[in-house]
Design an enzyme around this catalytic site. Structure first.
Site, PDB file in Angstrom:
ATOM      1  CG  ASN A 100      -6.409   3.347 -22.221  1.00 41.61           C
ATOM      2  OD1 ASN A 100      -6.393   3.996 -21.611  1.00 41.61           O
ATOM      3  ND2 ASN A 100      -6.289   3.481 -23.334  1.00 41.61           N
ATOM      4  N   GLY A 101      -9.209   3.300 -19.933  1.00 42.42           N
ATOM      5  CA  GLY A 101     -10.684   3.736 -19.752  1.00 42.42           C
ATOM      6  C   GLY A 101     -11.105   4.911 -18.886  1.00 42.42           C
ATOM      7  CD  GLU A 481      -0.141  23.433 -33.568  1.00 50.72           C
ATOM      8  OE1 GLU A 481      -1.504  23.439 -33.240  1.00 50.72           O
ATOM      9  OE2 GLU A 481       0.283  22.776 -33.674  1.00 50.72           O
ATOM     10  CE  LYS A 485       2.290  21.991 -31.075  1.00 54.98           C
ATOM     11  NZ  LYS A 485       1.393  21.432 -31.989  1.00 54.98           N
ATOM     12  CD  GLU A 488       1.595  20.608 -26.533  1.00 54.32           C
ATOM     13  OE1 GLU A 488       0.867  19.397 -26.447  1.00 54.32           O
ATOM     14  OE2 GLU A 488       1.201  20.363 -28.110  1.00 54.32           O
TER      15      GLU A 488
HETATM   16  O1  M6R Z   1      -4.716  12.587 -31.956  1.00 54.49           O
HETATM   17  P1  M6R Z   1      -5.741  13.436 -32.193  1.00 54.49           P
HETATM   18  O2  M6R Z   1      -5.362  14.920 -33.659  1.00 54.49           O
HETATM   19  O3  M6R Z   1      -6.674  14.003 -32.185  1.00 54.49           O
HETATM   20  O4  M6R Z   1      -5.502  14.581 -31.391  1.00 54.49           O
HETATM   21  C1  M6R Z   1      -5.694  15.845 -30.949  1.00 54.49           C
HETATM   22  C2  M6R Z   1      -4.948  16.946 -29.894  1.00 54.49           C
HETATM   23  O5  M6R Z   1      -5.018  15.898 -28.750  1.00 54.49           O
HETATM   24  C3  M6R Z   1      -3.629  17.566 -29.975  1.00 54.49           C
HETATM   25  O6  M6R Z   1      -3.478  17.739 -31.533  1.00 54.49           O
HETATM   26  C4  M6R Z   1      -2.846  18.194 -29.163  1.00 54.49           C
HETATM   27  O7  M6R Z   1      -3.607  19.178 -29.025  1.00 54.49           O
HETATM   28  C5  M6R Z   1      -1.478  18.255 -28.875  1.00 54.49           C
HETATM   29  N1  M6R Z   1      -0.982  17.393 -28.044  1.00 54.49           N
HETATM   30  C6  M6R Z   1      -1.302  19.646 -29.753  1.00 54.49           C
HETATM   31  O8  M6R Z   1       0.763  19.151 -29.711  1.00 54.49           O
END
Ligand code: M6R
Length: 609
Positions: A100-101, A481, A485, A488
């Site tokens: 991973n990375g 937000e 949603k 995505e």
């Molecule tokens: O784990 P995190 O809260 O740092 O993640 C941040 C974003 O990657 C995360 O909120 C992303 O936008 C979501 N898939 C949204 O639903």
């Protein structure tokens, strides 16, 4: 972003790995693979593109029942397309590797060590496998150290040397990975996150960076660069195993939306004493609430949207200047950092690399930092000065819902605490604010109970190519937000727009084919928001209005699709509003027959920049 699972012990190794991969699939799901080391010292690899289910079907055709240990991987492609060849594990001679990375200098290494003829995939990982094999002369620890010293980039590796049947190896740099010994002390596990281990281990630890980790059945040894054993703090698993199931729902996202009343209770109750905010559970010193003149919030995606809500309220209630920075931009923007600014990072996973790097940067430049994190013991939590844990429990769906709601309530508690300690809220006002927070679960329940009505609003959205969400102030932040949603998980191009800005150009895109959602919940902005909704309606848009009975509408009958949210004080309206928007996104995705929990191209934990 990929999912890693490793196992050595008495169980059926293949079954443990495949089950673990199903649990970890939300981390990446382009392709999946396993390696099983059998008693003859043969490392058998199965891998294929697509979901873990494809791998399960493939493995069933040639099950390996006598494996002694093994590793599994779900991939989120970085180097090289989504192909069987690029899927992990990668093998070279006696070495099998999962990763991973990102290895930044893999091409230089391939050239320097003339590895081209041994590498058949397009991946950085296979180059590392070939390099490990090149250096391997029977001493795995020495080999891992030698190769790690040559790598630039980020990695969590699981490694099998096929002539060593009773050990798995791991090492990491930046990318997180955890390990734990089984409850019966006769097995050991490696994983990229705790969800895959909760059934088997009572506690676990985060493998420290740059330390060679040796897993044996019932024992894990960590060795530093001088071959000295390293001892680390263990974390207990406090999430119920059941909390990672779907609990009868078809999708995790639906389950997580429905859990929101409960996670609000779980987050607020421990921080409310005698009706007032009380953050003693978080061990944050009191002066943090009064000392700073400015606040910078850093986060990505949904977490960043929670930050925008906080900015709005901190400015209006606390009269504090607040900037919200997209974490991936922050360190490249020459931010002004001084000791009068508190940097608040927000992250569900606590592993988002952009947010982590931003925290590191801010701290290195002398800022004080408080992080709001969901996953206990995650890297951001460990590296932050102060941590407030949201108690959302495991969030599995890629689209964040319940984590966002707990980020919001955490920020509201902070705001209340700051206002109270700065003398802006008198005791009675602070108590009223906290009781509004404690009333939220019941009010959100109302929206959830009425979800069929929210579902009915989505009729014109299913076939839409483009969609707008318009509103002002806090409504606009909620729509940002809601729009994320929708895009995505439904793949509809959706834009949240400050409704007053529409007529400066973007209104040209509004046609009868463009559904528009307007959110009107803020009394002081309602008349202006309403005018903007009328403007798009006049251009033929099909408007869905989310509002409350507390907002007077001159002629409600002119709005064909109208949904009344429970009427709360303006600053709390964002909660039921966002839940309705989450439901809209969920129903559109479901109606379109999409994989709600695992939208294309995405992964739950974003550990690459
Ligand atoms: O784990 P995190 O809260 O740092 O993640 C941040 C974003 O990657 C995360 O909120 C992303 O936008 C979501 N898939 C949204 O639903």
């Amino acid at each position: 972003m990929c999912g890693i699972i490793g196992y050595i012990g008495h169980r059926n190794v293949e079954e443990v790995l495949l089950k673990g991969l199903q649990t970890l699939e939300y981390r990446g799901y382009d392709s999946a693979g396993v390696v099983l080391l059998d008693s003859n010292g043969t490392a058998q690899v199965q891998k294929c593109v697509g979901k873990v289910q494809n791998l399960i079907v493939q493995c069933k055709k040639a099950p390996v029942n006598d494996a002694l240990c093994g590793m599994g991987h779900t991939r989120w492609a970085t180097h090289g397309g989504v192909t069987n060849l690029n899927a992990h594990p990668h093998q070279s001679g006696k070495v099998t590797l999962i990763h991973n990375g990102i290895i930044e200098n893999y091409q230089e290494l391939a050239n320097e060590y003339h590895l081209a003829d041994q590498v058949i995939s397009e991946t950085d990982t296979e180059v590392v496998a070939a390099l490990l094999n090149r250096f391997y002369e029977g001493d795995p620890v020495k080999t891992i150290r030698t190769v790690a010293s040559k790598l630039k980039g980020t990695y969590a590796f699981g490694i099998i040397f096929s002539d060593i049947k009773d050990k798995l190896f791991a090492i990491r740099h930046v990318s997180p990975i955890i390990a734990g010994v089984g409850k019966d002390k006769k097995e050991a596990f490696l994983s990229s996150d705790v969800t895959a281990l909760s059934e088997y281990v009572a506690d676990y630890f985060v493998i420290p960076e740059d330390v060679v980790t040796i897993l044996e059945a019932g024992k894990i040894t960590l060795l530093d660069a001088c071959d000295q054993e390293v001892f680390v703090n263990h974390l207990t698993i406090d999430w119920e195993t059941g909390a990672i199931g779907k609990n009868g729902y078809e999708f995790y996202m639906e389950k997580e939306i429905m859990e929101q009343p409960q996670v609000i209770v779980n987050t607020v109750m421990p921080r409310c004493k005698d009706g007032l905010p009380d953050l003693s559970v978080d061990h944050i010193p009191d002066d943090i609430w009064t000392k700073y003149e400015k606040i910078t919030i850093i986060a990505c995606g949904t977490a960043m949207h929670a930050g925008l809500v906080a900015k709005n309220l901190m400015q209006s209630l606390l009269r504090l200047p607040v900037t919200v920075e997209i974490a991936s931009e922050y360190i490249y923007s020459d931010p002004v950092i001084d000791d009068t600014t508190l940097v608040i990072a927000i992250s569900q996973s606590g592993e988002t690399i952009d947010t982590l790097e931003a925290v590191r940067y801010a701290r290195k430049h002398g800022a004080d930092n408080l992080s709001i994190v969901n996953v206990k013991g995650s890297t951001i939590a460990r590296e932050s000065q102060f941590v407030l844990y949201t108690n959302a429990g495991p969030e599995i769906a890629v689209a964040s819902t319940k984590a966002y709601i707990t980020q919001l309530v955490s920020l509201y508690i902070l705001i209340c605490q700051m206002a109270y300690m700065r003398g802006i809220f008198l005791k009675e006002k602070a108590m009223q604010f906290m009781s509004s927070l404690l009333a939220l679960p019941g009010q959100i329940e109302q929206v959830l109970a009425d979800r069929a009505s929210v579902h009915a609003l989505t009729k014109d959205m299913i076939g839409a190519k483009d969609l707008f969400m318009i509103g002002r102030g806090l409504d606009y932040t909620a729509l940002l937000e809601g729009s994320l949603k929708l895009k995505e998980i439904s793949y509809i191009h959706s834009e949240a727009y400050a409704s007053g800005e529409l007529k400066h150009g973007t209104i040209a895109l509004i046609t009868p084919e463009t559904p528009v959602i307007t959110l009107i919940t803020q009394k002081k902005l309602a008349s202006k928001e309403l005018s903007n909704a009328i403007e798009v309606k006049a251009r033929g848009a099909k408007v869905v209005m989310l509002t409350t009975k507390a907002i007077p509408l001159e002629d409600p009958s002119q709005w064909e699709h109208i949904y009344y949210l429970p009427a709360l004080p303006s600053e709390f309206m964002i909660f039921p509003a966002v839940v309705a928007l989450q439901l809209i996104a969920f129903y559109v995705s479901k109606e379109k027959g999409l994989d709600v929990d695992k939208p294309r191209n995405l992964a739950k934990v974003v550990t690459v920049e």
